[in-house]
Design an enzyme around this catalytic site. Structure first.
Site, PDB file in Angstrom:
ATOM      1  CG  ASN A 106      -9.497  -1.573   1.780  1.00  0.00           C
ATOM      2  OD1 ASN A 106      -9.046  -2.704   1.926  1.00  0.00           O
ATOM      3  ND2 ASN A 106      -9.328  -0.626   2.693  1.00  0.00           N
ATOM      4  CD  GLU A 107     -10.175  -2.437   6.579  1.00  0.00           C
ATOM      5  OE1 GLU A 107     -10.141  -1.363   7.197  1.00  0.00           O
ATOM      6  OE2 GLU A 107      -9.496  -3.435   6.897  1.00  0.00           O
TER       7      GLU A 107
ATOM      8  CD  GLU B 169      -2.920   0.985   2.422  1.00  0.00           C
ATOM      9  OE1 GLU B 169      -2.838   0.034   3.224  1.00  0.00           O
ATOM     10  OE2 GLU B 169      -3.848   1.824   2.438  1.00  0.00           O
TER      11      GLU B 169
ATOM     12  CD  GLU C 123      -6.102  -4.611   4.366  1.00  0.00           C
ATOM     13  OE1 GLU C 123      -5.981  -4.263   5.563  1.00  0.00           O
ATOM     14  OE2 GLU C 123      -6.502  -3.854   3.470  1.00  0.00           O
TER      15      GLU C 123
ATOM     16  CE1 TYR D  61      -3.452  -6.139   9.077  1.00  0.00           C
ATOM     17  CE2 TYR D  61      -5.746  -5.446   8.934  1.00  0.00           C
ATOM     18  CZ  TYR D  61      -4.467  -5.509   8.388  1.00  0.00           C
ATOM     19  OH  TYR D  61      -4.215  -4.956   7.164  1.00  0.00           O
TER      20      TYR D  61
ATOM     21  CD  GLN E   4       0.335  -2.447   3.720  1.00  0.00           C
ATOM     22  OE1 GLN E   4       1.118  -1.782   3.055  1.00  0.00           O
ATOM     23  NE2 GLN E   4      -0.867  -1.985   4.100  1.00  0.00           N
TER      24      GLN E   4
HETATM   25  O1  AHR Z   1      -3.001  -2.576   6.194  1.00  0.00           O
HETATM   26  C1  AHR Z   1      -3.237  -1.350   6.804  1.00  0.00           C
HETATM   27  C2  AHR Z   1      -4.684  -0.943   6.759  1.00  0.00           C
HETATM   28  O2  AHR Z   1      -5.452  -1.847   7.503  1.00  0.00           O
HETATM   29  C3  AHR Z   1      -5.350  -0.943   5.415  1.00  0.00           C
HETATM   30  O3  AHR Z   1      -5.116   0.212   4.690  1.00  0.00           O
HETATM   31  C4  AHR Z   1      -6.800  -1.065   5.761  1.00  0.00           C
HETATM   32  O4  AHR Z   1      -7.535  -1.716   4.765  1.00  0.00           O
HETATM   33  C5  AHR Z   1      -6.792  -1.818   7.077  1.00  0.00           C
HETATM   34  O5  AHR Z   1      -7.559  -1.210   8.034  1.00  0.00           O
END
Ligand code: AHR
Length: 510
Positions: free
Chosen positions: A180-181, A33, A311, A255, A360
């Site tokens: 995205n989100e 990103e 992600e 996450y 990432q």
């Molecule tokens: O990976 C960092 C961020 O995490 C991304 O931009 C977003 O999609 C998520 O909240």
């Protein structure tokens, strides 16, 4: 703490003659990103840099990532994707307009890395592009034009523009993200609002020539199954209407951290409680994959539409003294173990889960690589990926336990201390074994039945301390080494794993 003696942590069976689904190579995807030092400094240094580069792209980063056989690379975001206007990133670099990267550090983005640079990076890596469209603040026309620009070969307006910008042939684009989100940074939308927008964008993200897009609908956070349900009802399958499938995949994000979103914990300074909280959280990925897959099964029992975890990874508090908006974190042995348990979950759910992207690739969150000026280090997570490349496009071989696995109780919940998966490809079997226990070695026995295997070769990634990590001054503190003592006892693979270790064992099918 003295290490406890070895104990039988896993006793299981693998039927070599009962193949499971194919493990898509795309489960080993990466994500880059416009965030912090991922693109700029991480991938892109520009042609005039003293750091060796190929047309502006760091040579050392490309060389290292080629060791991972990266199957796909997601770009330009993340949250950034929903404020990115692709036309600002093509044409002569000194004419490209600037913008503010409002999500990540509020820095000025000069658009010097754009579509052509990204596609050149994919070509250098030998990877398939996963391009994410701007649904949050972009238009359907922008989406339509971008796909035409990327993939159309005739003299259509966007193909002509691409040629004027120096690229004659269209590119092949595999994955195309729609949003995205959207429930958060991508517009704070409700699921039904997003579904309507997503249908429009996907309609105009056309298949040009022989290019076939895998359109990925931006999905849920964690276990928000109702989001997935809305997408499956309103987006993913259109019943008898043509085309039947506007989308080929639905995503979710998950996450891992030890604490809360407000105080996630340090990447390298943690005690045993935080360690185990991390593992409990990481292992929860199994519940989430199963939950989303169950919703999808109700609407798409044939699993035509893929689930995508586009992600995932660890998210720690940023390193002291770094920009909080740049999400720069160190990467320890603990991170490699988090990756390893994700891989096992991916292999076990390969029928539905067919795309995943760790967040990432360089210098942001759970990175493969960290850079410091001209210097580069491979993280423990890099090594876990490198050791697992043999699972890409292999046939999964389910691991069935014969007796309960060893476990550790975390906040009243038993957490299995050992994780495993297996696959077969090209006349070989690859077994992954993870010992999460940071204080005890573990013995694993796998009864490999239904075929004859020979010549086990083990590799292990381990450290005395799960907080061990690599730095530019000590780049190989955590690095793979041969795993001694792996043996076959009458078809039973026996391996002794050190504490906090990820191992792979390769065997030949005779
Ligand atoms: O990976 C960092 C961020 O995490 C991304 O931009 C977003 O999609 C998520 O909240």
């Amino acid at each position: 703490m003295p290490e406890r003696p070895h104990h039988l942590a896993l006793d299981a069976v693998v039927d070599l003659d009962v193949p499971g689904p194919t493990i898509s190579r795309h489960l080993y995807g990466q994500f880059a990103e416009h965030l912090g030092r991922c693109i700029y400094e991480g991938f892109w240094v520009g042609e005039d840099s003293d750091i060796p580069n190929t047309a502006g792209i760091r040579a050392d980063v490309v060389e290292a990532l080629r060791e991972l056989s990266v199957p796909n690379l997601r770009w330009p975001g993340g949250c950034f994707a929903d404020e990115y206007h692709w036309q600002d990133g093509v044409g002569p670099r000194d004419h490209r307009p600037r913008m503010v990267n409002t999500h990540w550090g509020d820095v000025v983005e000069d658009n010097s890395f754009g579509t052509h640079e990204f596609m050149a990076l994919c070509e250098l890596l030998g990877t398939e592009p996963y391009v994410s469209a701007n649904v949050g603040s972009g238009t359907v026309q922008e989406t339509s034009d971008w796909v035409e620009y990327l993939t159309r070969g005739d003299d259509a307006p966007m193909a002509r523009l691409r040629r004027r910008n120096g690229r004659d042939e269209p590119w092949k684009v595999t994955f195309f993200g729609i949003g995205n989100e959207p429930w958060g940074c991508g517009g704070n939308l409700r699921a039904d609002q997003f579904a309507s927008l997503a249908r429009a964008h996907a309609t105009y993200a056309r298949n040009h020539g022989d290019n076939r897009l895998v359109r990925v609908a931006a999905g849920a956070s964690d276990d928000d199954y109702s989001w997935t349900e809305t997408l499956m009802q309103q987006v993913a399958t259109l019943g008898d209407a043509e085309p039947r499938d506007l989308f080929q995949a639905v995503s979710f994000h998950f996450y891992t951290f030890a604490g809360t979103w407000g105080a996630k914990g340090s990447a390298t300074e943690f005690g045993r409680d935080e360690y185990w909280a991390t593992m409990r959280k990481a292992l929860d990925v199994r519940r989430l994959i199963a939950g989303h897959a169950a919703v999808m099964d109700a609407y798409d029992p044939q699993a035509r539409i893929a689930l995508a975890l586009d992600e995932w990874g660890t998210w720690w508090d940023v390193e002291r003294g770094t920009n909080p908006g740049f999400l720069y974190q160190q990467n320890a042995m603990r991170d490699a173990l988090v990756a390893a348990v994700h891989f096992d979950a991916f292999h076990d759910n390969a029928r539905r889960l067919r795309l995943a992207n760790i967040a990432q690739t360089v210098n942001v969150l759970q990175s493969m690589l960290l850079t410091d000026g001209a210097r580069l280090i491979r993280t423990p997570t890099f090594h876990a990926f490198a050791m697992s490349t043999g699972h890409q496009d292999a046939t999964a071989l389910p691991v069935r336990e014969r007796s309960p696995r060893a476990h550790h109780v975390v906040g009243g919940t038993p957490v299995a201390t050992v994780s495993a998966s297996a696959s077969t490809k090209d006349g070989a079997v690859l077994v992954s074994l993870t010992n999460l226990d940071p204080d005890a070695a573990a013995t694993v026995r796998l009864d490999l039945r239904g075929a004859v295997v020979a010549d086990p070769v083990g590799t292990v990634l381990a450290a005395d301390d799960p907080a061990a990590h690599n730095t530019v001054d000590a780049p190989d503190t955590v690095a793979p080494r041969p795993l001694d003592g792996v043996r076959l006892d009458d078809g039973v693979l026996v391996a002794e794993l050190p504490a906090a270790a990820f191992a792979t064992v390769r065997l030949t099918l005779t």
